[in-house]
Design an enzyme around this catalytic site. Structure first.
Site, PDB file in Angstrom:
ATOM      1  N   GLN A 112       0.865  -1.134   0.080  1.00 41.53           N
ATOM      2  CA  GLN A 112      -0.060  -0.083  -0.012  1.00 41.53           C
ATOM      3  C   GLN A 112       0.925   1.125   0.120  1.00 41.53           C
ATOM      4  OE1 GLN A 112      -3.589  -0.349   0.369  1.00 41.53           O
ATOM      5  NE2 GLN A 112      -3.575   1.764  -0.278  1.00 41.53           N
ATOM      6  N   PHE A 113       1.321   1.672  -1.092  1.00 45.73           N
ATOM      7  CA  PHE A 113       2.178   2.692  -1.203  1.00 45.73           C
ATOM      8  C   PHE A 113       1.704   4.151  -0.797  1.00 45.73           C
ATOM      9  CE2 PHE A 113       0.306   3.353  -5.330  1.00 45.73           C
ATOM     10  CZ  PHE A 113       0.429   4.661  -5.639  1.00 45.73           C
ATOM     11  N   THR A 114       0.337   4.140  -0.976  1.00 47.87           N
ATOM     12  CA  THR A 114      -0.462   5.378  -0.502  1.00 47.87           C
ATOM     13  C   THR A 114      -0.561   5.574   0.793  1.00 47.87           C
ATOM     14  OG1 THR A 114      -2.508   4.198  -0.574  1.00 47.87           O
ATOM     15  CG2 THR A 114      -1.972   5.127  -2.785  1.00 47.87           C
TER      16      THR A 114
END
Length: 153
Positions: free
Chosen positions: A80-82
C-alpha cells in the site's frame, strides 16, 4: 526511516484482481504495508514481531487480550504505497517518500516470509503493483496504525 502498517482485525478479507479472487482469509489480520526508501531488515524484524505478539482478540471476558496465535487467526499482507501520501500542498497527494518498486518488492517479500516464519502460518497476499480490489469486514472495528519508528525494544 519508517515502515508503516495499517492493521485491521477482520472477520474475513479478500483480494480480487481483474474480477478474479486472488487470495482470501477468514478471521485474523489484514495488514496494509507501506515501504519507504530507507526501510530495511530492522524495520521488518520489529514489525513482524509486533504483529505476532499484539493482543487484539477478545478473551472470554470480552477484553482484547489474545494474540493472533492464540485464536488461530489468519494473515493477509497487501502492499500500500499510498500510506506515504503527503497531502500538505495542493489537492493531489505526493508519494515521493514511498519506495520505488526495485527497493520495495524485495522488502515486501522479505516481510511476508519473515511474518510467515515467525507465526508459523501461511500469509495470503495481494500482488505488488497490481490494481487490486480489497474487500474486508473490519471486526470491532479494530484498526491500528503501527510504524517501525515507534519501537519499544
Amino acid at each position: 526511516l519508517i515502515m508503516r502498517i495499517l492493521l485491521q482485525r477482520v472477520s474475513h478479507a479478500q483480494v480480487a484482481i481483474a474480477g478474479a479472487v486472488h487470495s482470501e482469509i477468514g478471521a485474523g489480520f489484514l495488514l496494509l504495508l507501506g515501504i519507504e526508501e530507507a526501510d530495511g531488515a530492522d524495520d521488518i524484524a520489529y514489525l513482524c514481531k509486533k504483529i505476532a505478539q499484539i493482543r487484539l482478540f477478545n478473551d472470554q471476558e470480552g477484553v482484547m487480550n489474545l494474540s493472533l496465535q492464540e485464536v488461530e487467526g489468519s494473515l493477509m499482507v497487501v502492499s500500500q504505497f499510498t500510506l506515504y501520501a503527503n497531502t500538505k500542498k495542493g489537492n493531489r497527494p505526493s508519494y515521493i517518500r514511498a519506495a520505488r518498486p526495485e527497493k520495495a518488492i524485495p522488502l515486501y517479500e522479505a516481510f511476508v516470509q519473515q511474518l510467515q516464519a515467525l507465526t508459523q502460518k501461511p500469509v495470503a497476499t495481494g500482488v505488488f503493483g497490481a490494481d487490486m480490489q480489497v474487500s474486508l469486514c473490519n471486526d470491532g472495528p479494530v484498526t491500528i496504525f503501527i510504524d517501525s519508528k515507534m519501537r519499544d525494544f
